[in-house]
Design an enzyme around this catalytic site. Structure first.
Site, PDB file in Angstrom:
ATOM      1  N   ARG A 269       0.497  -1.256  -0.048  1.00  0.00           N
ATOM      2  CA  ARG A 269       0.221  -0.179  -0.111  1.00  0.00           C
ATOM      3  C   ARG A 269       0.848   1.052  -0.360  1.00  0.00           C
ATOM      4  NH1 ARG A 269      -4.366  -2.229   4.444  1.00  0.00           N
ATOM      5  NH2 ARG A 269      -5.161  -3.272   3.289  1.00  0.00           N
ATOM      6  N   ARG A 284       2.455   1.197  10.247  1.00  0.00           N
ATOM      7  CA  ARG A 284       2.272   1.950   9.205  1.00  0.00           C
ATOM      8  C   ARG A 284       3.620   1.340   7.838  1.00  0.00           C
ATOM      9  NH1 ARG A 284      -2.423   4.081   7.707  1.00  0.00           N
ATOM     10  NH2 ARG A 284      -2.921   4.234   9.840  1.00  0.00           N
ATOM     11  N   GLU A 356      -5.614  -0.663  15.339  1.00  0.00           N
ATOM     12  CA  GLU A 356      -6.297  -1.590  15.011  1.00  0.00           C
ATOM     13  C   GLU A 356      -5.323  -3.005  14.106  1.00  0.00           C
ATOM     14  OE1 GLU A 356      -8.325  -1.904  10.276  1.00  0.00           O
ATOM     15  OE2 GLU A 356      -6.743   0.455  10.784  1.00  0.00           O
ATOM     16  N   SER A 359      -9.512  -5.996  10.390  1.00  0.00           N
ATOM     17  CA  SER A 359     -11.039  -5.072  10.296  1.00  0.00           C
ATOM     18  C   SER A 359     -12.037  -6.438   9.731  1.00  0.00           C
ATOM     19  CB  SER A 359     -10.874  -3.905   9.600  1.00  0.00           C
ATOM     20  OG  SER A 359     -11.197  -2.649   9.891  1.00  0.00           O
ATOM     21  N   ARG A 397       1.098  -6.111  12.725  1.00  0.00           N
ATOM     22  CA  ARG A 397       1.168  -4.898  13.486  1.00  0.00           C
ATOM     23  C   ARG A 397       0.318  -6.371  14.648  1.00  0.00           C
ATOM     24  NH1 ARG A 397      -2.765  -0.238  12.010  1.00  0.00           N
ATOM     25  NH2 ARG A 397      -2.102  -0.130  10.662  1.00  0.00           N
TER      26      ARG A 397
END
Length: 431
Positions: A269, A284, A356, A359, A397
Site C-alpha cells: 500500500r 504503518r 487496529e 477489520s 502488527r
C-alpha cells in the site's frame, strides 16, 4: 456497485444514506445521474415507438406486395427507422457505460445498524477482552525491543526506501511463526480453505472488490520490461482482492456456500493520503504481511457470517493472550465497499492505546455486483452472493503487540505458549 434499480426507485433515499458517510465531497453526482437517466428513458421510449412503427410498416409492405402496389416509399421509411434505431442503440450503449462509470465511484450504503458519525470519533465500542498488563519497569516500544532480535529499519530503507523493514534471525522466525499459527487456526479450527494467490492482479480484479477506480493512488502499479502498452497491473493491497475474485463471473451452486478461504500474503500500500502518520516502527508500512479471511455466502446469512468471522479474528488474539477491544465503525469511518465493519484493536503498551489489527466487513452484494458473482437460489434463479472479508490477523502488527506485551525488564521477550511449537520450543528470545 450499488443496484441502479434502487437509485431509479428511490434516488433521494439513497443519497440520504450516502450522506450518512459524512464525506465533504458528494459521492454521487446527482445532476449528472438524473440527466443520463432522463436521456436513457427518452431514448428507450423513442426506441419502443420506432420498433412499433417498423412492425406496422413491415405489415403494410406485405399488404402492398399482395396487392402488387409500389412498396418503395414505405421501405425507404423503414430504412430511415433502422438508421435511427441504430443511432439510438449506440447512444444507449454510451449512456449505460457512463452510468456504470458514475456508479463505480459510489461507495456502499451503510447497514441500518451502523452508528452514524463523521470520523473515527463516532465509532462505538462493542466489547473488550483481557486486561492490559501492569509493568513494574519502564516499557520499551517494539523498535527498541526488536533491534537486538533482528528488526532492521536501516537495511529496509536502504533497499526500498522509507516504510520498508528487513527482518533477520529470531524476529524473522517469530514473524513466520505468527503467520503459520494464524493459518493453522483458521484452517484447522474455523474451516477455511488455505490458498496461495498471485501478488499481482489485473485492473478489472481491483474494480471487482472496489479498490479501483477510487483508490488508484494508494496502489503500487506494475510495469514489466518498460512495456507501456501492457494491461494495467497492480500489487495487491490485501489477498481479499484475489480470494474474493475467485468467484468472479461465476454462478455457483447453493450447496457450495458458504465458501471460506484464507491466505497469507504480503500486502502493498502506497497510502498516498497517510503522510506523517506512524512514521516510527512497523505500525504503518508500505509492505506488510496479513492472513486474510474471505467468506462468500447466501444473502440471508451474511450478517451471521460477519459475527462469526469477527469471532475467528478474536480467537487469534485470545490464544496469544493479547488484550483487545472490538469497535463497530461509524458511517464516516467505514471502508468504501463495506456495509458494516467491526475493527479489532490490540493493546500496545508503549503507546498506552489500542491500535487496529483487524477489520471484518460485510460488503453484502456490492462487490458481487461488480464481479457478477452469483448463485442459484431455491427457485433455481441466479442471485448475487454476499461477500465478507476480514484480517485474521495483520502479522506485523501482531508482532508489534507480542514484542511489547511480552517484554521483560532486561529486554527479553517471552514467547506466547501457542507459538512455542513454531519456534522449536523456545520460550524466551534474547538479542
Amino acid at each position: 456497485m450499488l443496484d441502479i434499480s434502487q437509485l431509479r426507485r428511490d434516488l433521494d433515499g439513497v443519497v440520504q444514506r450516502l450522506e450518512a458517510r459524512k464525506s465533504p465531497q458528494p459521492f454521487l453526482d446527482v445532476e449528472r445521474f438524473t440527466s443520463l437517466e432522463g436521456e436513457r428513458k427518452r431514448l428507450q421510449t423513442r426506441t419502443e415507438e420506432l420498433q412499433a412503427k417498423r412492425n406496422s410498416l413491415s405489415k403494410q409492405i406485405g399488404q402492398l406486395k399482395g396487392k402488387g402496389e409500389d412498396t418503395a416509399p414505405v421501405m425507404a421509411e423503414v430504412a430511415g427507422i433502422a438508421d435511427e434505431l441504430k443511432a439510438s442503440a449506440d447512444r444507449l450503449e454510451v449512456i449505460q457505460f457512463e452510468l456504470s462509470a458514475l456508479l463505480m465511484g459510489v461507495p456502499n450504503l451503510p447497514h441500518e445498524s451502523v452508528p452514524v458519525g463523521a470520523d473515527e470519533g463516532g465509532n462505538v465500542e462493542v466489547r473488550r477482552w483481557g486486561t492490559p498488563r501492569q509493568f513494574d519497569f519502564a516499557v520499551k516500544d517494539h523498535v527498541d525491543l526488536g533491534a537486538p532480535l533482528g528488526l532492521d529499519f536501516e537495511t529496509g530503507a536502504a533497499l526500498s526506501g522509507s516504510r520498508f523493514t528487513f527482518l533477520r534471525g529470531p524476529i524473522a522466525r517469530l514473524h513466520r511463526a505468527l503467520a503459520q499459527f494464524m493459518l493453522d487456526v483458521q484452517t484447522g479450527e474455523h474451516g477455511y480453505t488455505e490458498c496461495y494467490t498471485p501478488y499481482i492482479v489485473n485492473r478489472e480484479i481491483l474494480e471487482g472488490t472496489g479498490q479501483l477506480p477510487k483508490f488508484k493512488e494508494d496502489m503500487f502499479w506494475v510495469l514489466r520490461g518498460g512495456d507501456e502498452d501492457q494491461a494495467e497491473q497492480y500489487l495487491i493491497s490485501t489477498s481479499e482482492i484475489s480470494l474474493t475474485n475467485t468467484v468472479r463471473g461465476q454462478i455457483v451452486d447453493a450447496e457450495q456456500l458458504p465458501i471460506k478461504l484464507t491466505a497469507h500474503s504480503p500486502c502493498f500500500r502506497s497510502e498516498a493520503g497517510s503522510a506523517g502518520r506512524d512514521t516510527r516502527g512497523m505500525i504503518r508500512q508500505h509492505q506488510f504481511d496479513k492472513v486474510e479471511m474471505v467468506q462468500i455466502v447466501q444473502p440471508e446469512k451474511s450478517y451471521e457470517a460477519l459475527e462469526q468471522m469477527t469471532a475467528h479474528a478474536e480467537a487469534i488474539l485470545q490464544k496469544l493472550g493479547l488484550p483487545y477491544r472490538v469497535l463497530s465503525l461509524c458511517t464516516g469511518d467505514m471502508g468504501f465497499s463495506a456495509s458494516k465493519t467491526y475493527d479489532l484493536e490490540v493493546w500496545v503498551p508503549a503507546q498506552g492505546a489500542y491500535r487496529e489489527i483487524s477489520s471484518c466487513s460485510n460488503c453484502e452484494a456490492f462487490q458481487a455486483r461488480r464481479m457478477q458473482a452469483r448463485f442459484r437460489n431455491a427457485q433455481g434463479k441466479p442471485e448475487l452472493v454476499h461477500t465478507l472479508n476480514g484480517s485474521g490477523l495483520a502479522v506485523g502488527r501482531a508482532l508489534v503487540a507480542v514484542l511489547e506485551n511480552y517484554q521483560e525488564a532486561d529486554g527479553a521477550i517471552r514467547v506466547p505458549e501457542v507459538l512455542r511449537p513454531y519456534m522449536g520450543g523456545l520460550d524466551i528470545l534474547r538479542g
